[in-house]
Design an enzyme around this catalytic site. Structure first.
Site, PDB file in Angstrom:
ATOM      1  N   LYS A 143     -21.081 -59.032  41.826  1.00 40.22           N
ATOM      2  CA  LYS A 143     -19.697 -58.543  41.886  1.00 40.22           C
ATOM      3  C   LYS A 143     -19.759 -57.285  42.745  1.00 40.22           C
ATOM      4  O   LYS A 143     -20.348 -56.273  42.337  1.00 40.22           O
ATOM      5  CB  LYS A 143     -19.205 -58.252  40.462  1.00 40.22           C
ATOM      6  CG  LYS A 143     -17.714 -57.982  40.343  1.00 40.22           C
ATOM      7  CD  LYS A 143     -17.339 -56.601  40.777  1.00 40.22           C
ATOM      8  CE  LYS A 143     -15.896 -56.262  40.517  1.00 40.22           C
ATOM      9  NZ  LYS A 143     -15.556 -54.955  41.137  1.00 40.22           N
ATOM     10  N   GLU A 222     -26.930 -49.669  33.167  1.00 40.99           N
ATOM     11  CA  GLU A 222     -27.456 -48.337  33.486  1.00 40.99           C
ATOM     12  C   GLU A 222     -26.228 -47.459  33.601  1.00 40.99           C
ATOM     13  O   GLU A 222     -25.426 -47.619  34.512  1.00 40.99           O
ATOM     14  CB  GLU A 222     -28.242 -48.421  34.797  1.00 40.99           C
ATOM     15  CG  GLU A 222     -29.305 -47.367  34.907  1.00 40.99           C
ATOM     16  CD  GLU A 222     -28.894 -46.271  35.845  1.00 40.99           C
ATOM     17  OE1 GLU A 222     -28.111 -45.414  35.396  1.00 40.99           O
ATOM     18  OE2 GLU A 222     -29.346 -46.283  36.992  1.00 40.99           O
ATOM     19  N   CYS A 259     -27.584 -40.889  39.322  1.00 43.00           N
ATOM     20  CA  CYS A 259     -27.689 -40.987  37.863  1.00 43.00           C
ATOM     21  C   CYS A 259     -28.804 -40.098  37.334  1.00 43.00           C
ATOM     22  O   CYS A 259     -28.857 -39.822  36.145  1.00 43.00           O
ATOM     23  CB  CYS A 259     -27.907 -42.431  37.447  1.00 43.00           C
ATOM     24  SG  CYS A 259     -29.141 -43.247  38.446  1.00 43.00           S
ATOM     25  N   GLU A 342     -21.522 -36.289  30.779  1.00 42.78           N
ATOM     26  CA  GLU A 342     -21.956 -36.260  32.182  1.00 42.78           C
ATOM     27  C   GLU A 342     -20.770 -35.962  33.100  1.00 42.78           C
ATOM     28  O   GLU A 342     -19.701 -36.552  32.956  1.00 42.78           O
ATOM     29  CB  GLU A 342     -22.546 -37.625  32.566  1.00 42.78           C
ATOM     30  CG  GLU A 342     -23.027 -37.692  34.019  1.00 42.78           C
ATOM     31  CD  GLU A 342     -23.392 -39.112  34.462  1.00 42.78           C
ATOM     32  OE1 GLU A 342     -22.868 -40.085  33.900  1.00 42.78           O
ATOM     33  OE2 GLU A 342     -24.209 -39.229  35.393  1.00 42.78           O
TER      34      GLU A 342
HETATM   35  P1  NAP Z   1     -17.246 -47.914  37.263  1.00 39.23           P
HETATM   36  O1  NAP Z   1     -15.860 -47.436  37.108  1.00 39.23           O
HETATM   37  O2  NAP Z   1     -18.066 -48.018  36.063  1.00 39.23           O
HETATM   38  O3  NAP Z   1     -17.170 -49.337  37.992  1.00 39.23           O
HETATM   39  C1  NAP Z   1     -18.338 -50.091  38.224  1.00 39.23           C
HETATM   40  C2  NAP Z   1     -17.972 -51.552  38.331  1.00 39.23           C
HETATM   41  O4  NAP Z   1     -17.468 -52.031  37.091  1.00 39.23           O
HETATM   42  C3  NAP Z   1     -16.914 -51.831  39.370  1.00 39.23           C
HETATM   43  O5  NAP Z   1     -17.261 -53.045  39.994  1.00 39.23           O
HETATM   44  C4  NAP Z   1     -15.660 -52.002  38.541  1.00 39.23           C
HETATM   45  O6  NAP Z   1     -14.772 -52.912  39.121  1.00 39.23           O
HETATM   46  C5  NAP Z   1     -16.175 -52.597  37.266  1.00 39.23           C
HETATM   47  N1  NAP Z   1     -15.380 -52.231  36.107  1.00 39.23           N
HETATM   48  C6  NAP Z   1     -14.911 -51.003  35.786  1.00 39.23           C
HETATM   49  N2  NAP Z   1     -14.301 -51.026  34.590  1.00 39.23           N
HETATM   50  C7  NAP Z   1     -14.384 -52.288  34.140  1.00 39.23           C
HETATM   51  C8  NAP Z   1     -13.933 -52.942  32.976  1.00 39.23           C
HETATM   52  N3  NAP Z   1     -13.267 -52.299  32.008  1.00 39.23           N
HETATM   53  N4  NAP Z   1     -14.166 -54.253  32.855  1.00 39.23           N
HETATM   54  C9  NAP Z   1     -14.814 -54.924  33.829  1.00 39.23           C
HETATM   55  N5  NAP Z   1     -15.274 -54.360  34.956  1.00 39.23           N
HETATM   56  C10 NAP Z   1     -15.054 -53.054  35.109  1.00 39.23           C
HETATM   57  O7  NAP Z   1     -18.103 -47.025  38.246  1.00 39.23           O
HETATM   58  P2  NAP Z   1     -17.775 -46.358  39.657  1.00 39.23           P
HETATM   59  O8  NAP Z   1     -16.545 -46.933  40.250  1.00 39.23           O
HETATM   60  O9  NAP Z   1     -18.981 -46.486  40.437  1.00 39.23           O
HETATM   61  O10 NAP Z   1     -17.579 -44.829  39.384  1.00 39.23           O
HETATM   62  C11 NAP Z   1     -16.866 -44.300  38.344  1.00 39.23           C
HETATM   63  C12 NAP Z   1     -17.765 -43.456  37.460  1.00 39.23           C
HETATM   64  O11 NAP Z   1     -18.974 -44.170  37.125  1.00 39.23           O
HETATM   65  C13 NAP Z   1     -18.300 -42.203  38.086  1.00 39.23           C
HETATM   66  O12 NAP Z   1     -17.396 -41.150  38.067  1.00 39.23           O
HETATM   67  C14 NAP Z   1     -19.532 -41.933  37.263  1.00 39.23           C
HETATM   68  O13 NAP Z   1     -19.201 -41.246  36.097  1.00 39.23           O
HETATM   69  C15 NAP Z   1     -20.043 -43.267  36.888  1.00 39.23           C
HETATM   70  N6  NAP Z   1     -21.238 -43.733  37.639  1.00 39.23           N
HETATM   71  C16 NAP Z   1     -22.452 -43.607  37.064  1.00 39.23           C
HETATM   72  C17 NAP Z   1     -23.566 -44.063  37.738  1.00 39.23           C
HETATM   73  C18 NAP Z   1     -24.903 -43.961  37.122  1.00 39.23           C
HETATM   74  O14 NAP Z   1     -25.874 -44.360  37.757  1.00 39.23           O
HETATM   75  N7  NAP Z   1     -25.042 -43.483  35.913  1.00 39.23           N
HETATM   76  C19 NAP Z   1     -23.460 -44.636  38.986  1.00 39.23           C
HETATM   77  C20 NAP Z   1     -22.200 -44.747  39.560  1.00 39.23           C
HETATM   78  C21 NAP Z   1     -21.099 -44.304  38.861  1.00 39.23           C
HETATM   79  P3  NAP Z   1     -13.505 -52.434  40.011  1.00 39.23           P
HETATM   80  O15 NAP Z   1     -13.987 -51.287  40.811  1.00 39.23           O
HETATM   81  O16 NAP Z   1     -13.156 -53.631  40.785  1.00 39.23           O
HETATM   82  O17 NAP Z   1     -12.489 -51.975  39.040  1.00 39.23           O
END
Ligand code: NAP
Length: 478
Positions: A143, A222, A259, A342
């Site tokens: 995805k 992760e 991360c 975080e």
């Molecule tokens: P995210 O919001 O967690 O999204 C990651 C993936 O999951 C995207 O493909 C998103 O799809 C999908 N998704 C999000 N919410 C979902 C749900 N409720 N059900 C199903 N799929 C869902 O991460 P992000 O866009 O990369 O960044 C947002 C936040 O994630 C950051 O601010 C940070 O806090 C965190 N992050 C953490 C790490 C780490 O390594 N720990 C890495 C990156 C980001 P869509 O985008 O199509 O909605």
């Protein structure tokens, strides 16, 4: 909407053939993908620069890491211990009599991979999750992350072309885009495991969805990590300014969008590190990866800055500059709901402790992290600090900084909740273990056993035979 049912059915159909393909064949698939990505590096980097605002050198390094990762998994296949082959000979004279038992790990089946936003190559379409699942013979459907769609599509084209050229079965790999498509993948009965890198909120939602399926499947998430660092008074006295420079480099690396960013740093009260740190903190307003990450950074920093007792040591309170906050350990404990959350982006919090007891009490409040780091001097008595770190992290570092995760045989990139949802790793040779399932064959006829378990060790792999490790001899047999 993409026809997810057709894609997952193709993956299910491919799974028998990908599982049956021998190690050398699957290794050749991985190497071909790596070669083709390396060959297209200029084009890939140009696409990713436009979509992520990450600089050329970082992205080139990341492509090299991605292709190195694919080649490492090819080596893992050929070395053979990833199969964990174990043989117990039959013993009819034992009480009770013991049958012939031969155990190994088998591919779990089609895997869904949710690509990360912050690594457009190494944790994305052809990243570690995809490489480790393909390595052990699992078809993969990725995805895509919407933060870098063109990079994702081009990478997927290269992966599919390499697999086709090498004769891999159709359905071995596919890319889908869109939120609903991601959900449909997770719900598909053909999918046997989900790997994910991203936020705690999305990870939790997807974990619950995997569990709620009629037939639950493992979810390897992760998620978030604070990566606490401890500086002892002796280390601060010996090299506080150097530590400040190292910390500044680490928490601002990639604009803090790793991360493994050190987000919480325990320093003695009145530390040299604290005095020196502001000089190393940039004043620019970084462009972060996506709108969601920009908004998340703004919200997280506002919450932290508003906590009574928190000081802004460096950075602008109201704009998205790199930010260093400082608070006493007592403030951390009083407001742990905010300060132990975080903040993804260039921010870190110094926590001042007055004595070892206060440090240890604060550490006891921490949840799991990917990493914990200790800066100490040889004369420091730190055994119990190391014990606390080992309890709470997957990687414990000494005198270093946690950003930068070497990809190798011994790496562990995962830690107790909420860092990850299981105890496995998403980086390094043992990442394959997430996509394997143990099976033991009891009294199986020789010709029906997988080659890895046959008499004479025809694959020449390391095996444990009757409790002893049997390494291949020079002719490859054991
Ligand atoms: P995210 O919001 O967690 O999204 C990651 C993936 O999951 C995207 O493909 C998103 O799809 C999908 N998704 C999000 N919410 C979902 C749900 N409720 N059900 C199903 N799929 C869902 O991460 P992000 O866009 O990369 O960044 C947002 C936040 O994630 C950051 O601010 C940070 O806090 C965190 N992050 C953490 C790490 C780490 O390594 N720990 C890495 C990156 C980001 P869509 O985008 O199509 O909605």
């Amino acid at each position: 909407m993409t026809d997810i049912a057709a894609l997952t059915e193709a993956a299910r159909t491919a799974a028998g053939a990908t599982a049956a393909a021998d190690d050398a064949t699957r290794a050749s698939w991985l190497r071909a993908i790596a070669d083709d990505l390396d060959g297209a590096v200029d084009e890939l980097v140009e696409l990713a620069m436009a979509e992520t605002a990450l600089p050329d050198a970082r992205l080139r390094g990341e492509v090299a890491r991605t292709t190195g990762q694919l080649r490492l998994f090819a080596d893992v296949l050929l070395e053979g211990s990833y199969l964990e082959a174990v043989l117990d000979s039959a013993d009819p004279a034992a009480t009770p009599p013991r049958p012939d038992l031969r155990r190994m790990l088998r591919p779990i089946g089609p895997v869904a991979v949710f690509a990360a936003s912050n690594f457009p190559f190494a944790f994305s379409v052809a990243g570690g999750d995809t490489a480790s699942a393909l390595a052990v013979g699992c078809p993969v459907i990725v995805k895509a992350h919407p933060g870098h769609p063109l990079t994702s599509r081009r990478t997927a084209e290269l992966v599919v072309a390499a697999l086709d050229r090498l004769g891999a079965p159709g359905g071995t790999f596919a890319l889908v885009e869109g939120f609903d498509e991601g959900l449909a993948l997770v719900d598909s009965p053909a999918i046997q495991a989900v790997a994910f890198t991203g936020s705690l909120r999305a990870g939790r939602a997807l974990l619950e969805r995997c569990v709620a399926r009629e037939r639950p499947i493992p979810f390897y998430g992760e998620l978030g990590s604070l990566n606490p660092v401890v500086v002892t008074p002796a280390a601060d006295a010996a090299r506080g300014a150097t530590l400040a420079e190292g910390l500044a480099g680490s928490f601002q690396l990639g604009h803090g969008q790793f991360c493994t960013k050190p987000g919480l740093v325990f320093v003695p009260a009145d530390s040299t590190l604290e005095d020196a740190l502001p000089d190393f903190v940039g004043a620019d307003v970084p462009k972060l990866l996506t709108e969601a990450i920009t908004e998340g950074f703004a919200a997280g920093r506002s919450r932290a800055v508003a906590v009574p007792g928190v000081e802004v040591l460096a950075g602008d309170r109201d704009t998205a500059t790199p930010l260093v906050l400082a608070a006493d350990a007592s403030t951390l404990l009083e407001h742990e709901d905010v300060l132990l959350e975080e903040v993804f982006g260039p921010a870190t919090v110094l926590v001042r402790y007055r004595d070892p007891a206060e440090l240890r009490t604060a550490l006891d409040h921490l949840e799991g992290s990917l990493t914990m780091t200790l800066h100490a001097e040889p004369e420091d008595d730190v055994d119990d600090l190391v014990d606390r770190m080992t309890e709470r992290a997957g990687r414990v570092l000494f005198s270093g900084w946690p950003t930068g995760v070497a990809v190798g045989w011994a790496q562990q990139h995962g830690g107790p909740w909420p860092a990850t949802t299981t105890q496995f790793t998403s980086v390094g040779a043992t990442a394959v273990r997430r996509f394997q399932r143990p099976v033991v064959y009891q009294d199986a006829p020789e010709h029906l056993l997988p080659p890895a378990l046959r008499d004479g060790n025809p694959l020449g792999i390391p095996r444990r035979v009757d409790g002893r490790l049997a390494l291949p001899s020079a002719d490859g047999r054991a």
